[in-house]
Design an enzyme around this catalytic site. Structure first.
Site, mmCIF file in Angstrom:
data_model
loop_
_atom_site.group_PDB
_atom_site.id
_atom_site.type_symbol
_atom_site.label_atom_id
_atom_site.label_comp_id
_atom_site.label_asym_id
_atom_site.label_seq_id
_atom_site.Cartn_x
_atom_site.Cartn_y
_atom_site.Cartn_z
ATOM 1 N N CYS A 112 0.823 -1.217 0.000
ATOM 2 C CA CYS A 112 0.000 0.000 0.000
ATOM 3 C C CYS A 112 0.856 1.267 0.000
ATOM 4 O O CYS A 112 0.342 2.363 -0.168
ATOM 5 C CB CYS A 112 -0.933 0.013 1.206
ATOM 6 N N CYS A 149 -2.504 -2.909 8.558
ATOM 7 C CA CYS A 149 -2.246 -1.569 9.099
ATOM 8 C C CYS A 149 -1.719 -1.699 10.536
ATOM 9 O O CYS A 149 -0.795 -0.984 10.930
ATOM 10 C CB CYS A 149 -3.512 -0.722 9.082
HETATM 11 FE FE1 FES Z 1 -1.562 0.256 4.350
HETATM 12 FE FE2 FES Z 1 -3.263 0.954 6.231
HETATM 13 S S1 FES Z 1 -3.694 0.736 4.099
HETATM 14 S S2 FES Z 1 -1.134 0.649 6.422
#
Ligand code: FES
Length: 170
Positions: A41, A114
């Protein structure tokens, strides 16, 4: 509780924790600093820890963080930096992502990483051997560009910038 209510409640508690995060910012006189990043991400988290002696034990006096990440990572980091106060490095390292995020309630599958980002940043900060491993496997060198530079270089406009000082030194 229905699934929708559970999701709404989680969203609310994440937003609340992320709106006024505790312990946000670089720590000038930290004893340890570590960084973790997720290639999937693009989010990153840096943590600083200061120790103190208490009853013959070396415990965490305080911890701070900077995040270029989603709200959930900010919320968990805010909670985690409060949770680890008064713990030894070993006790803090024993805490996993689900424990660090437990005040928010169970995270949905897509948000579990996360909390793991926070766990990894904590490990990078408190476990020097983890730090070495991370440096060898992560393209970004924490002793080189600042966290801000690393993220800006990624060119991802979606990143939420919560950095207080750009010239952070690891
Ligand atoms: Fe990657 Fe939350 S979407 S740390």
């Amino acid at each position: 509780m229905s699934m929708v209510n559970r999701e709404e409640e989680l969203t609310r508690s994440v937003e609340e924790a992320a709106r006024q995060p505790k312990n946000l910012g670089e720590m000038e006189s930290a004893d340890a600093v570590g960084t973790a990043g997720r290639s999937d991400c693009g989010d990153m988290l840096r943590m600083w820890v200061k120790f103190k002696e208490e009853n013959g034990r070396r415990v965490i006096d305080r911890a701070t963080f900077q995040s270029f990440g989603c709200q959930t990572a900010i919320a968990v980091a805010s909670i985690a930096t409060e949770m680890i106060r008064g713990k030894t490095a070993e006790e803090a390292l024993a805490m996993k992502g689900d424990e660090l995020s437990s005040p928010l309630g169970p995270l949905p599958p897509m948000k579990i990483h996360c909390a793991q980002l926070v766990e990894e940043a904590l490990r990078s900060t408190l476990d020097p051997s983890a730090n070495k491993k991370q440096i060898s496997t992560t393209p970004s060198d924490i002793s080189g560009p600042t966290l801000a530079d690393q993220l800006i270089a990624k060119g991802e406009g979606k990143l939420k910038i919560t950095l207080l000082h750009k010239n952070d030194t690891p």
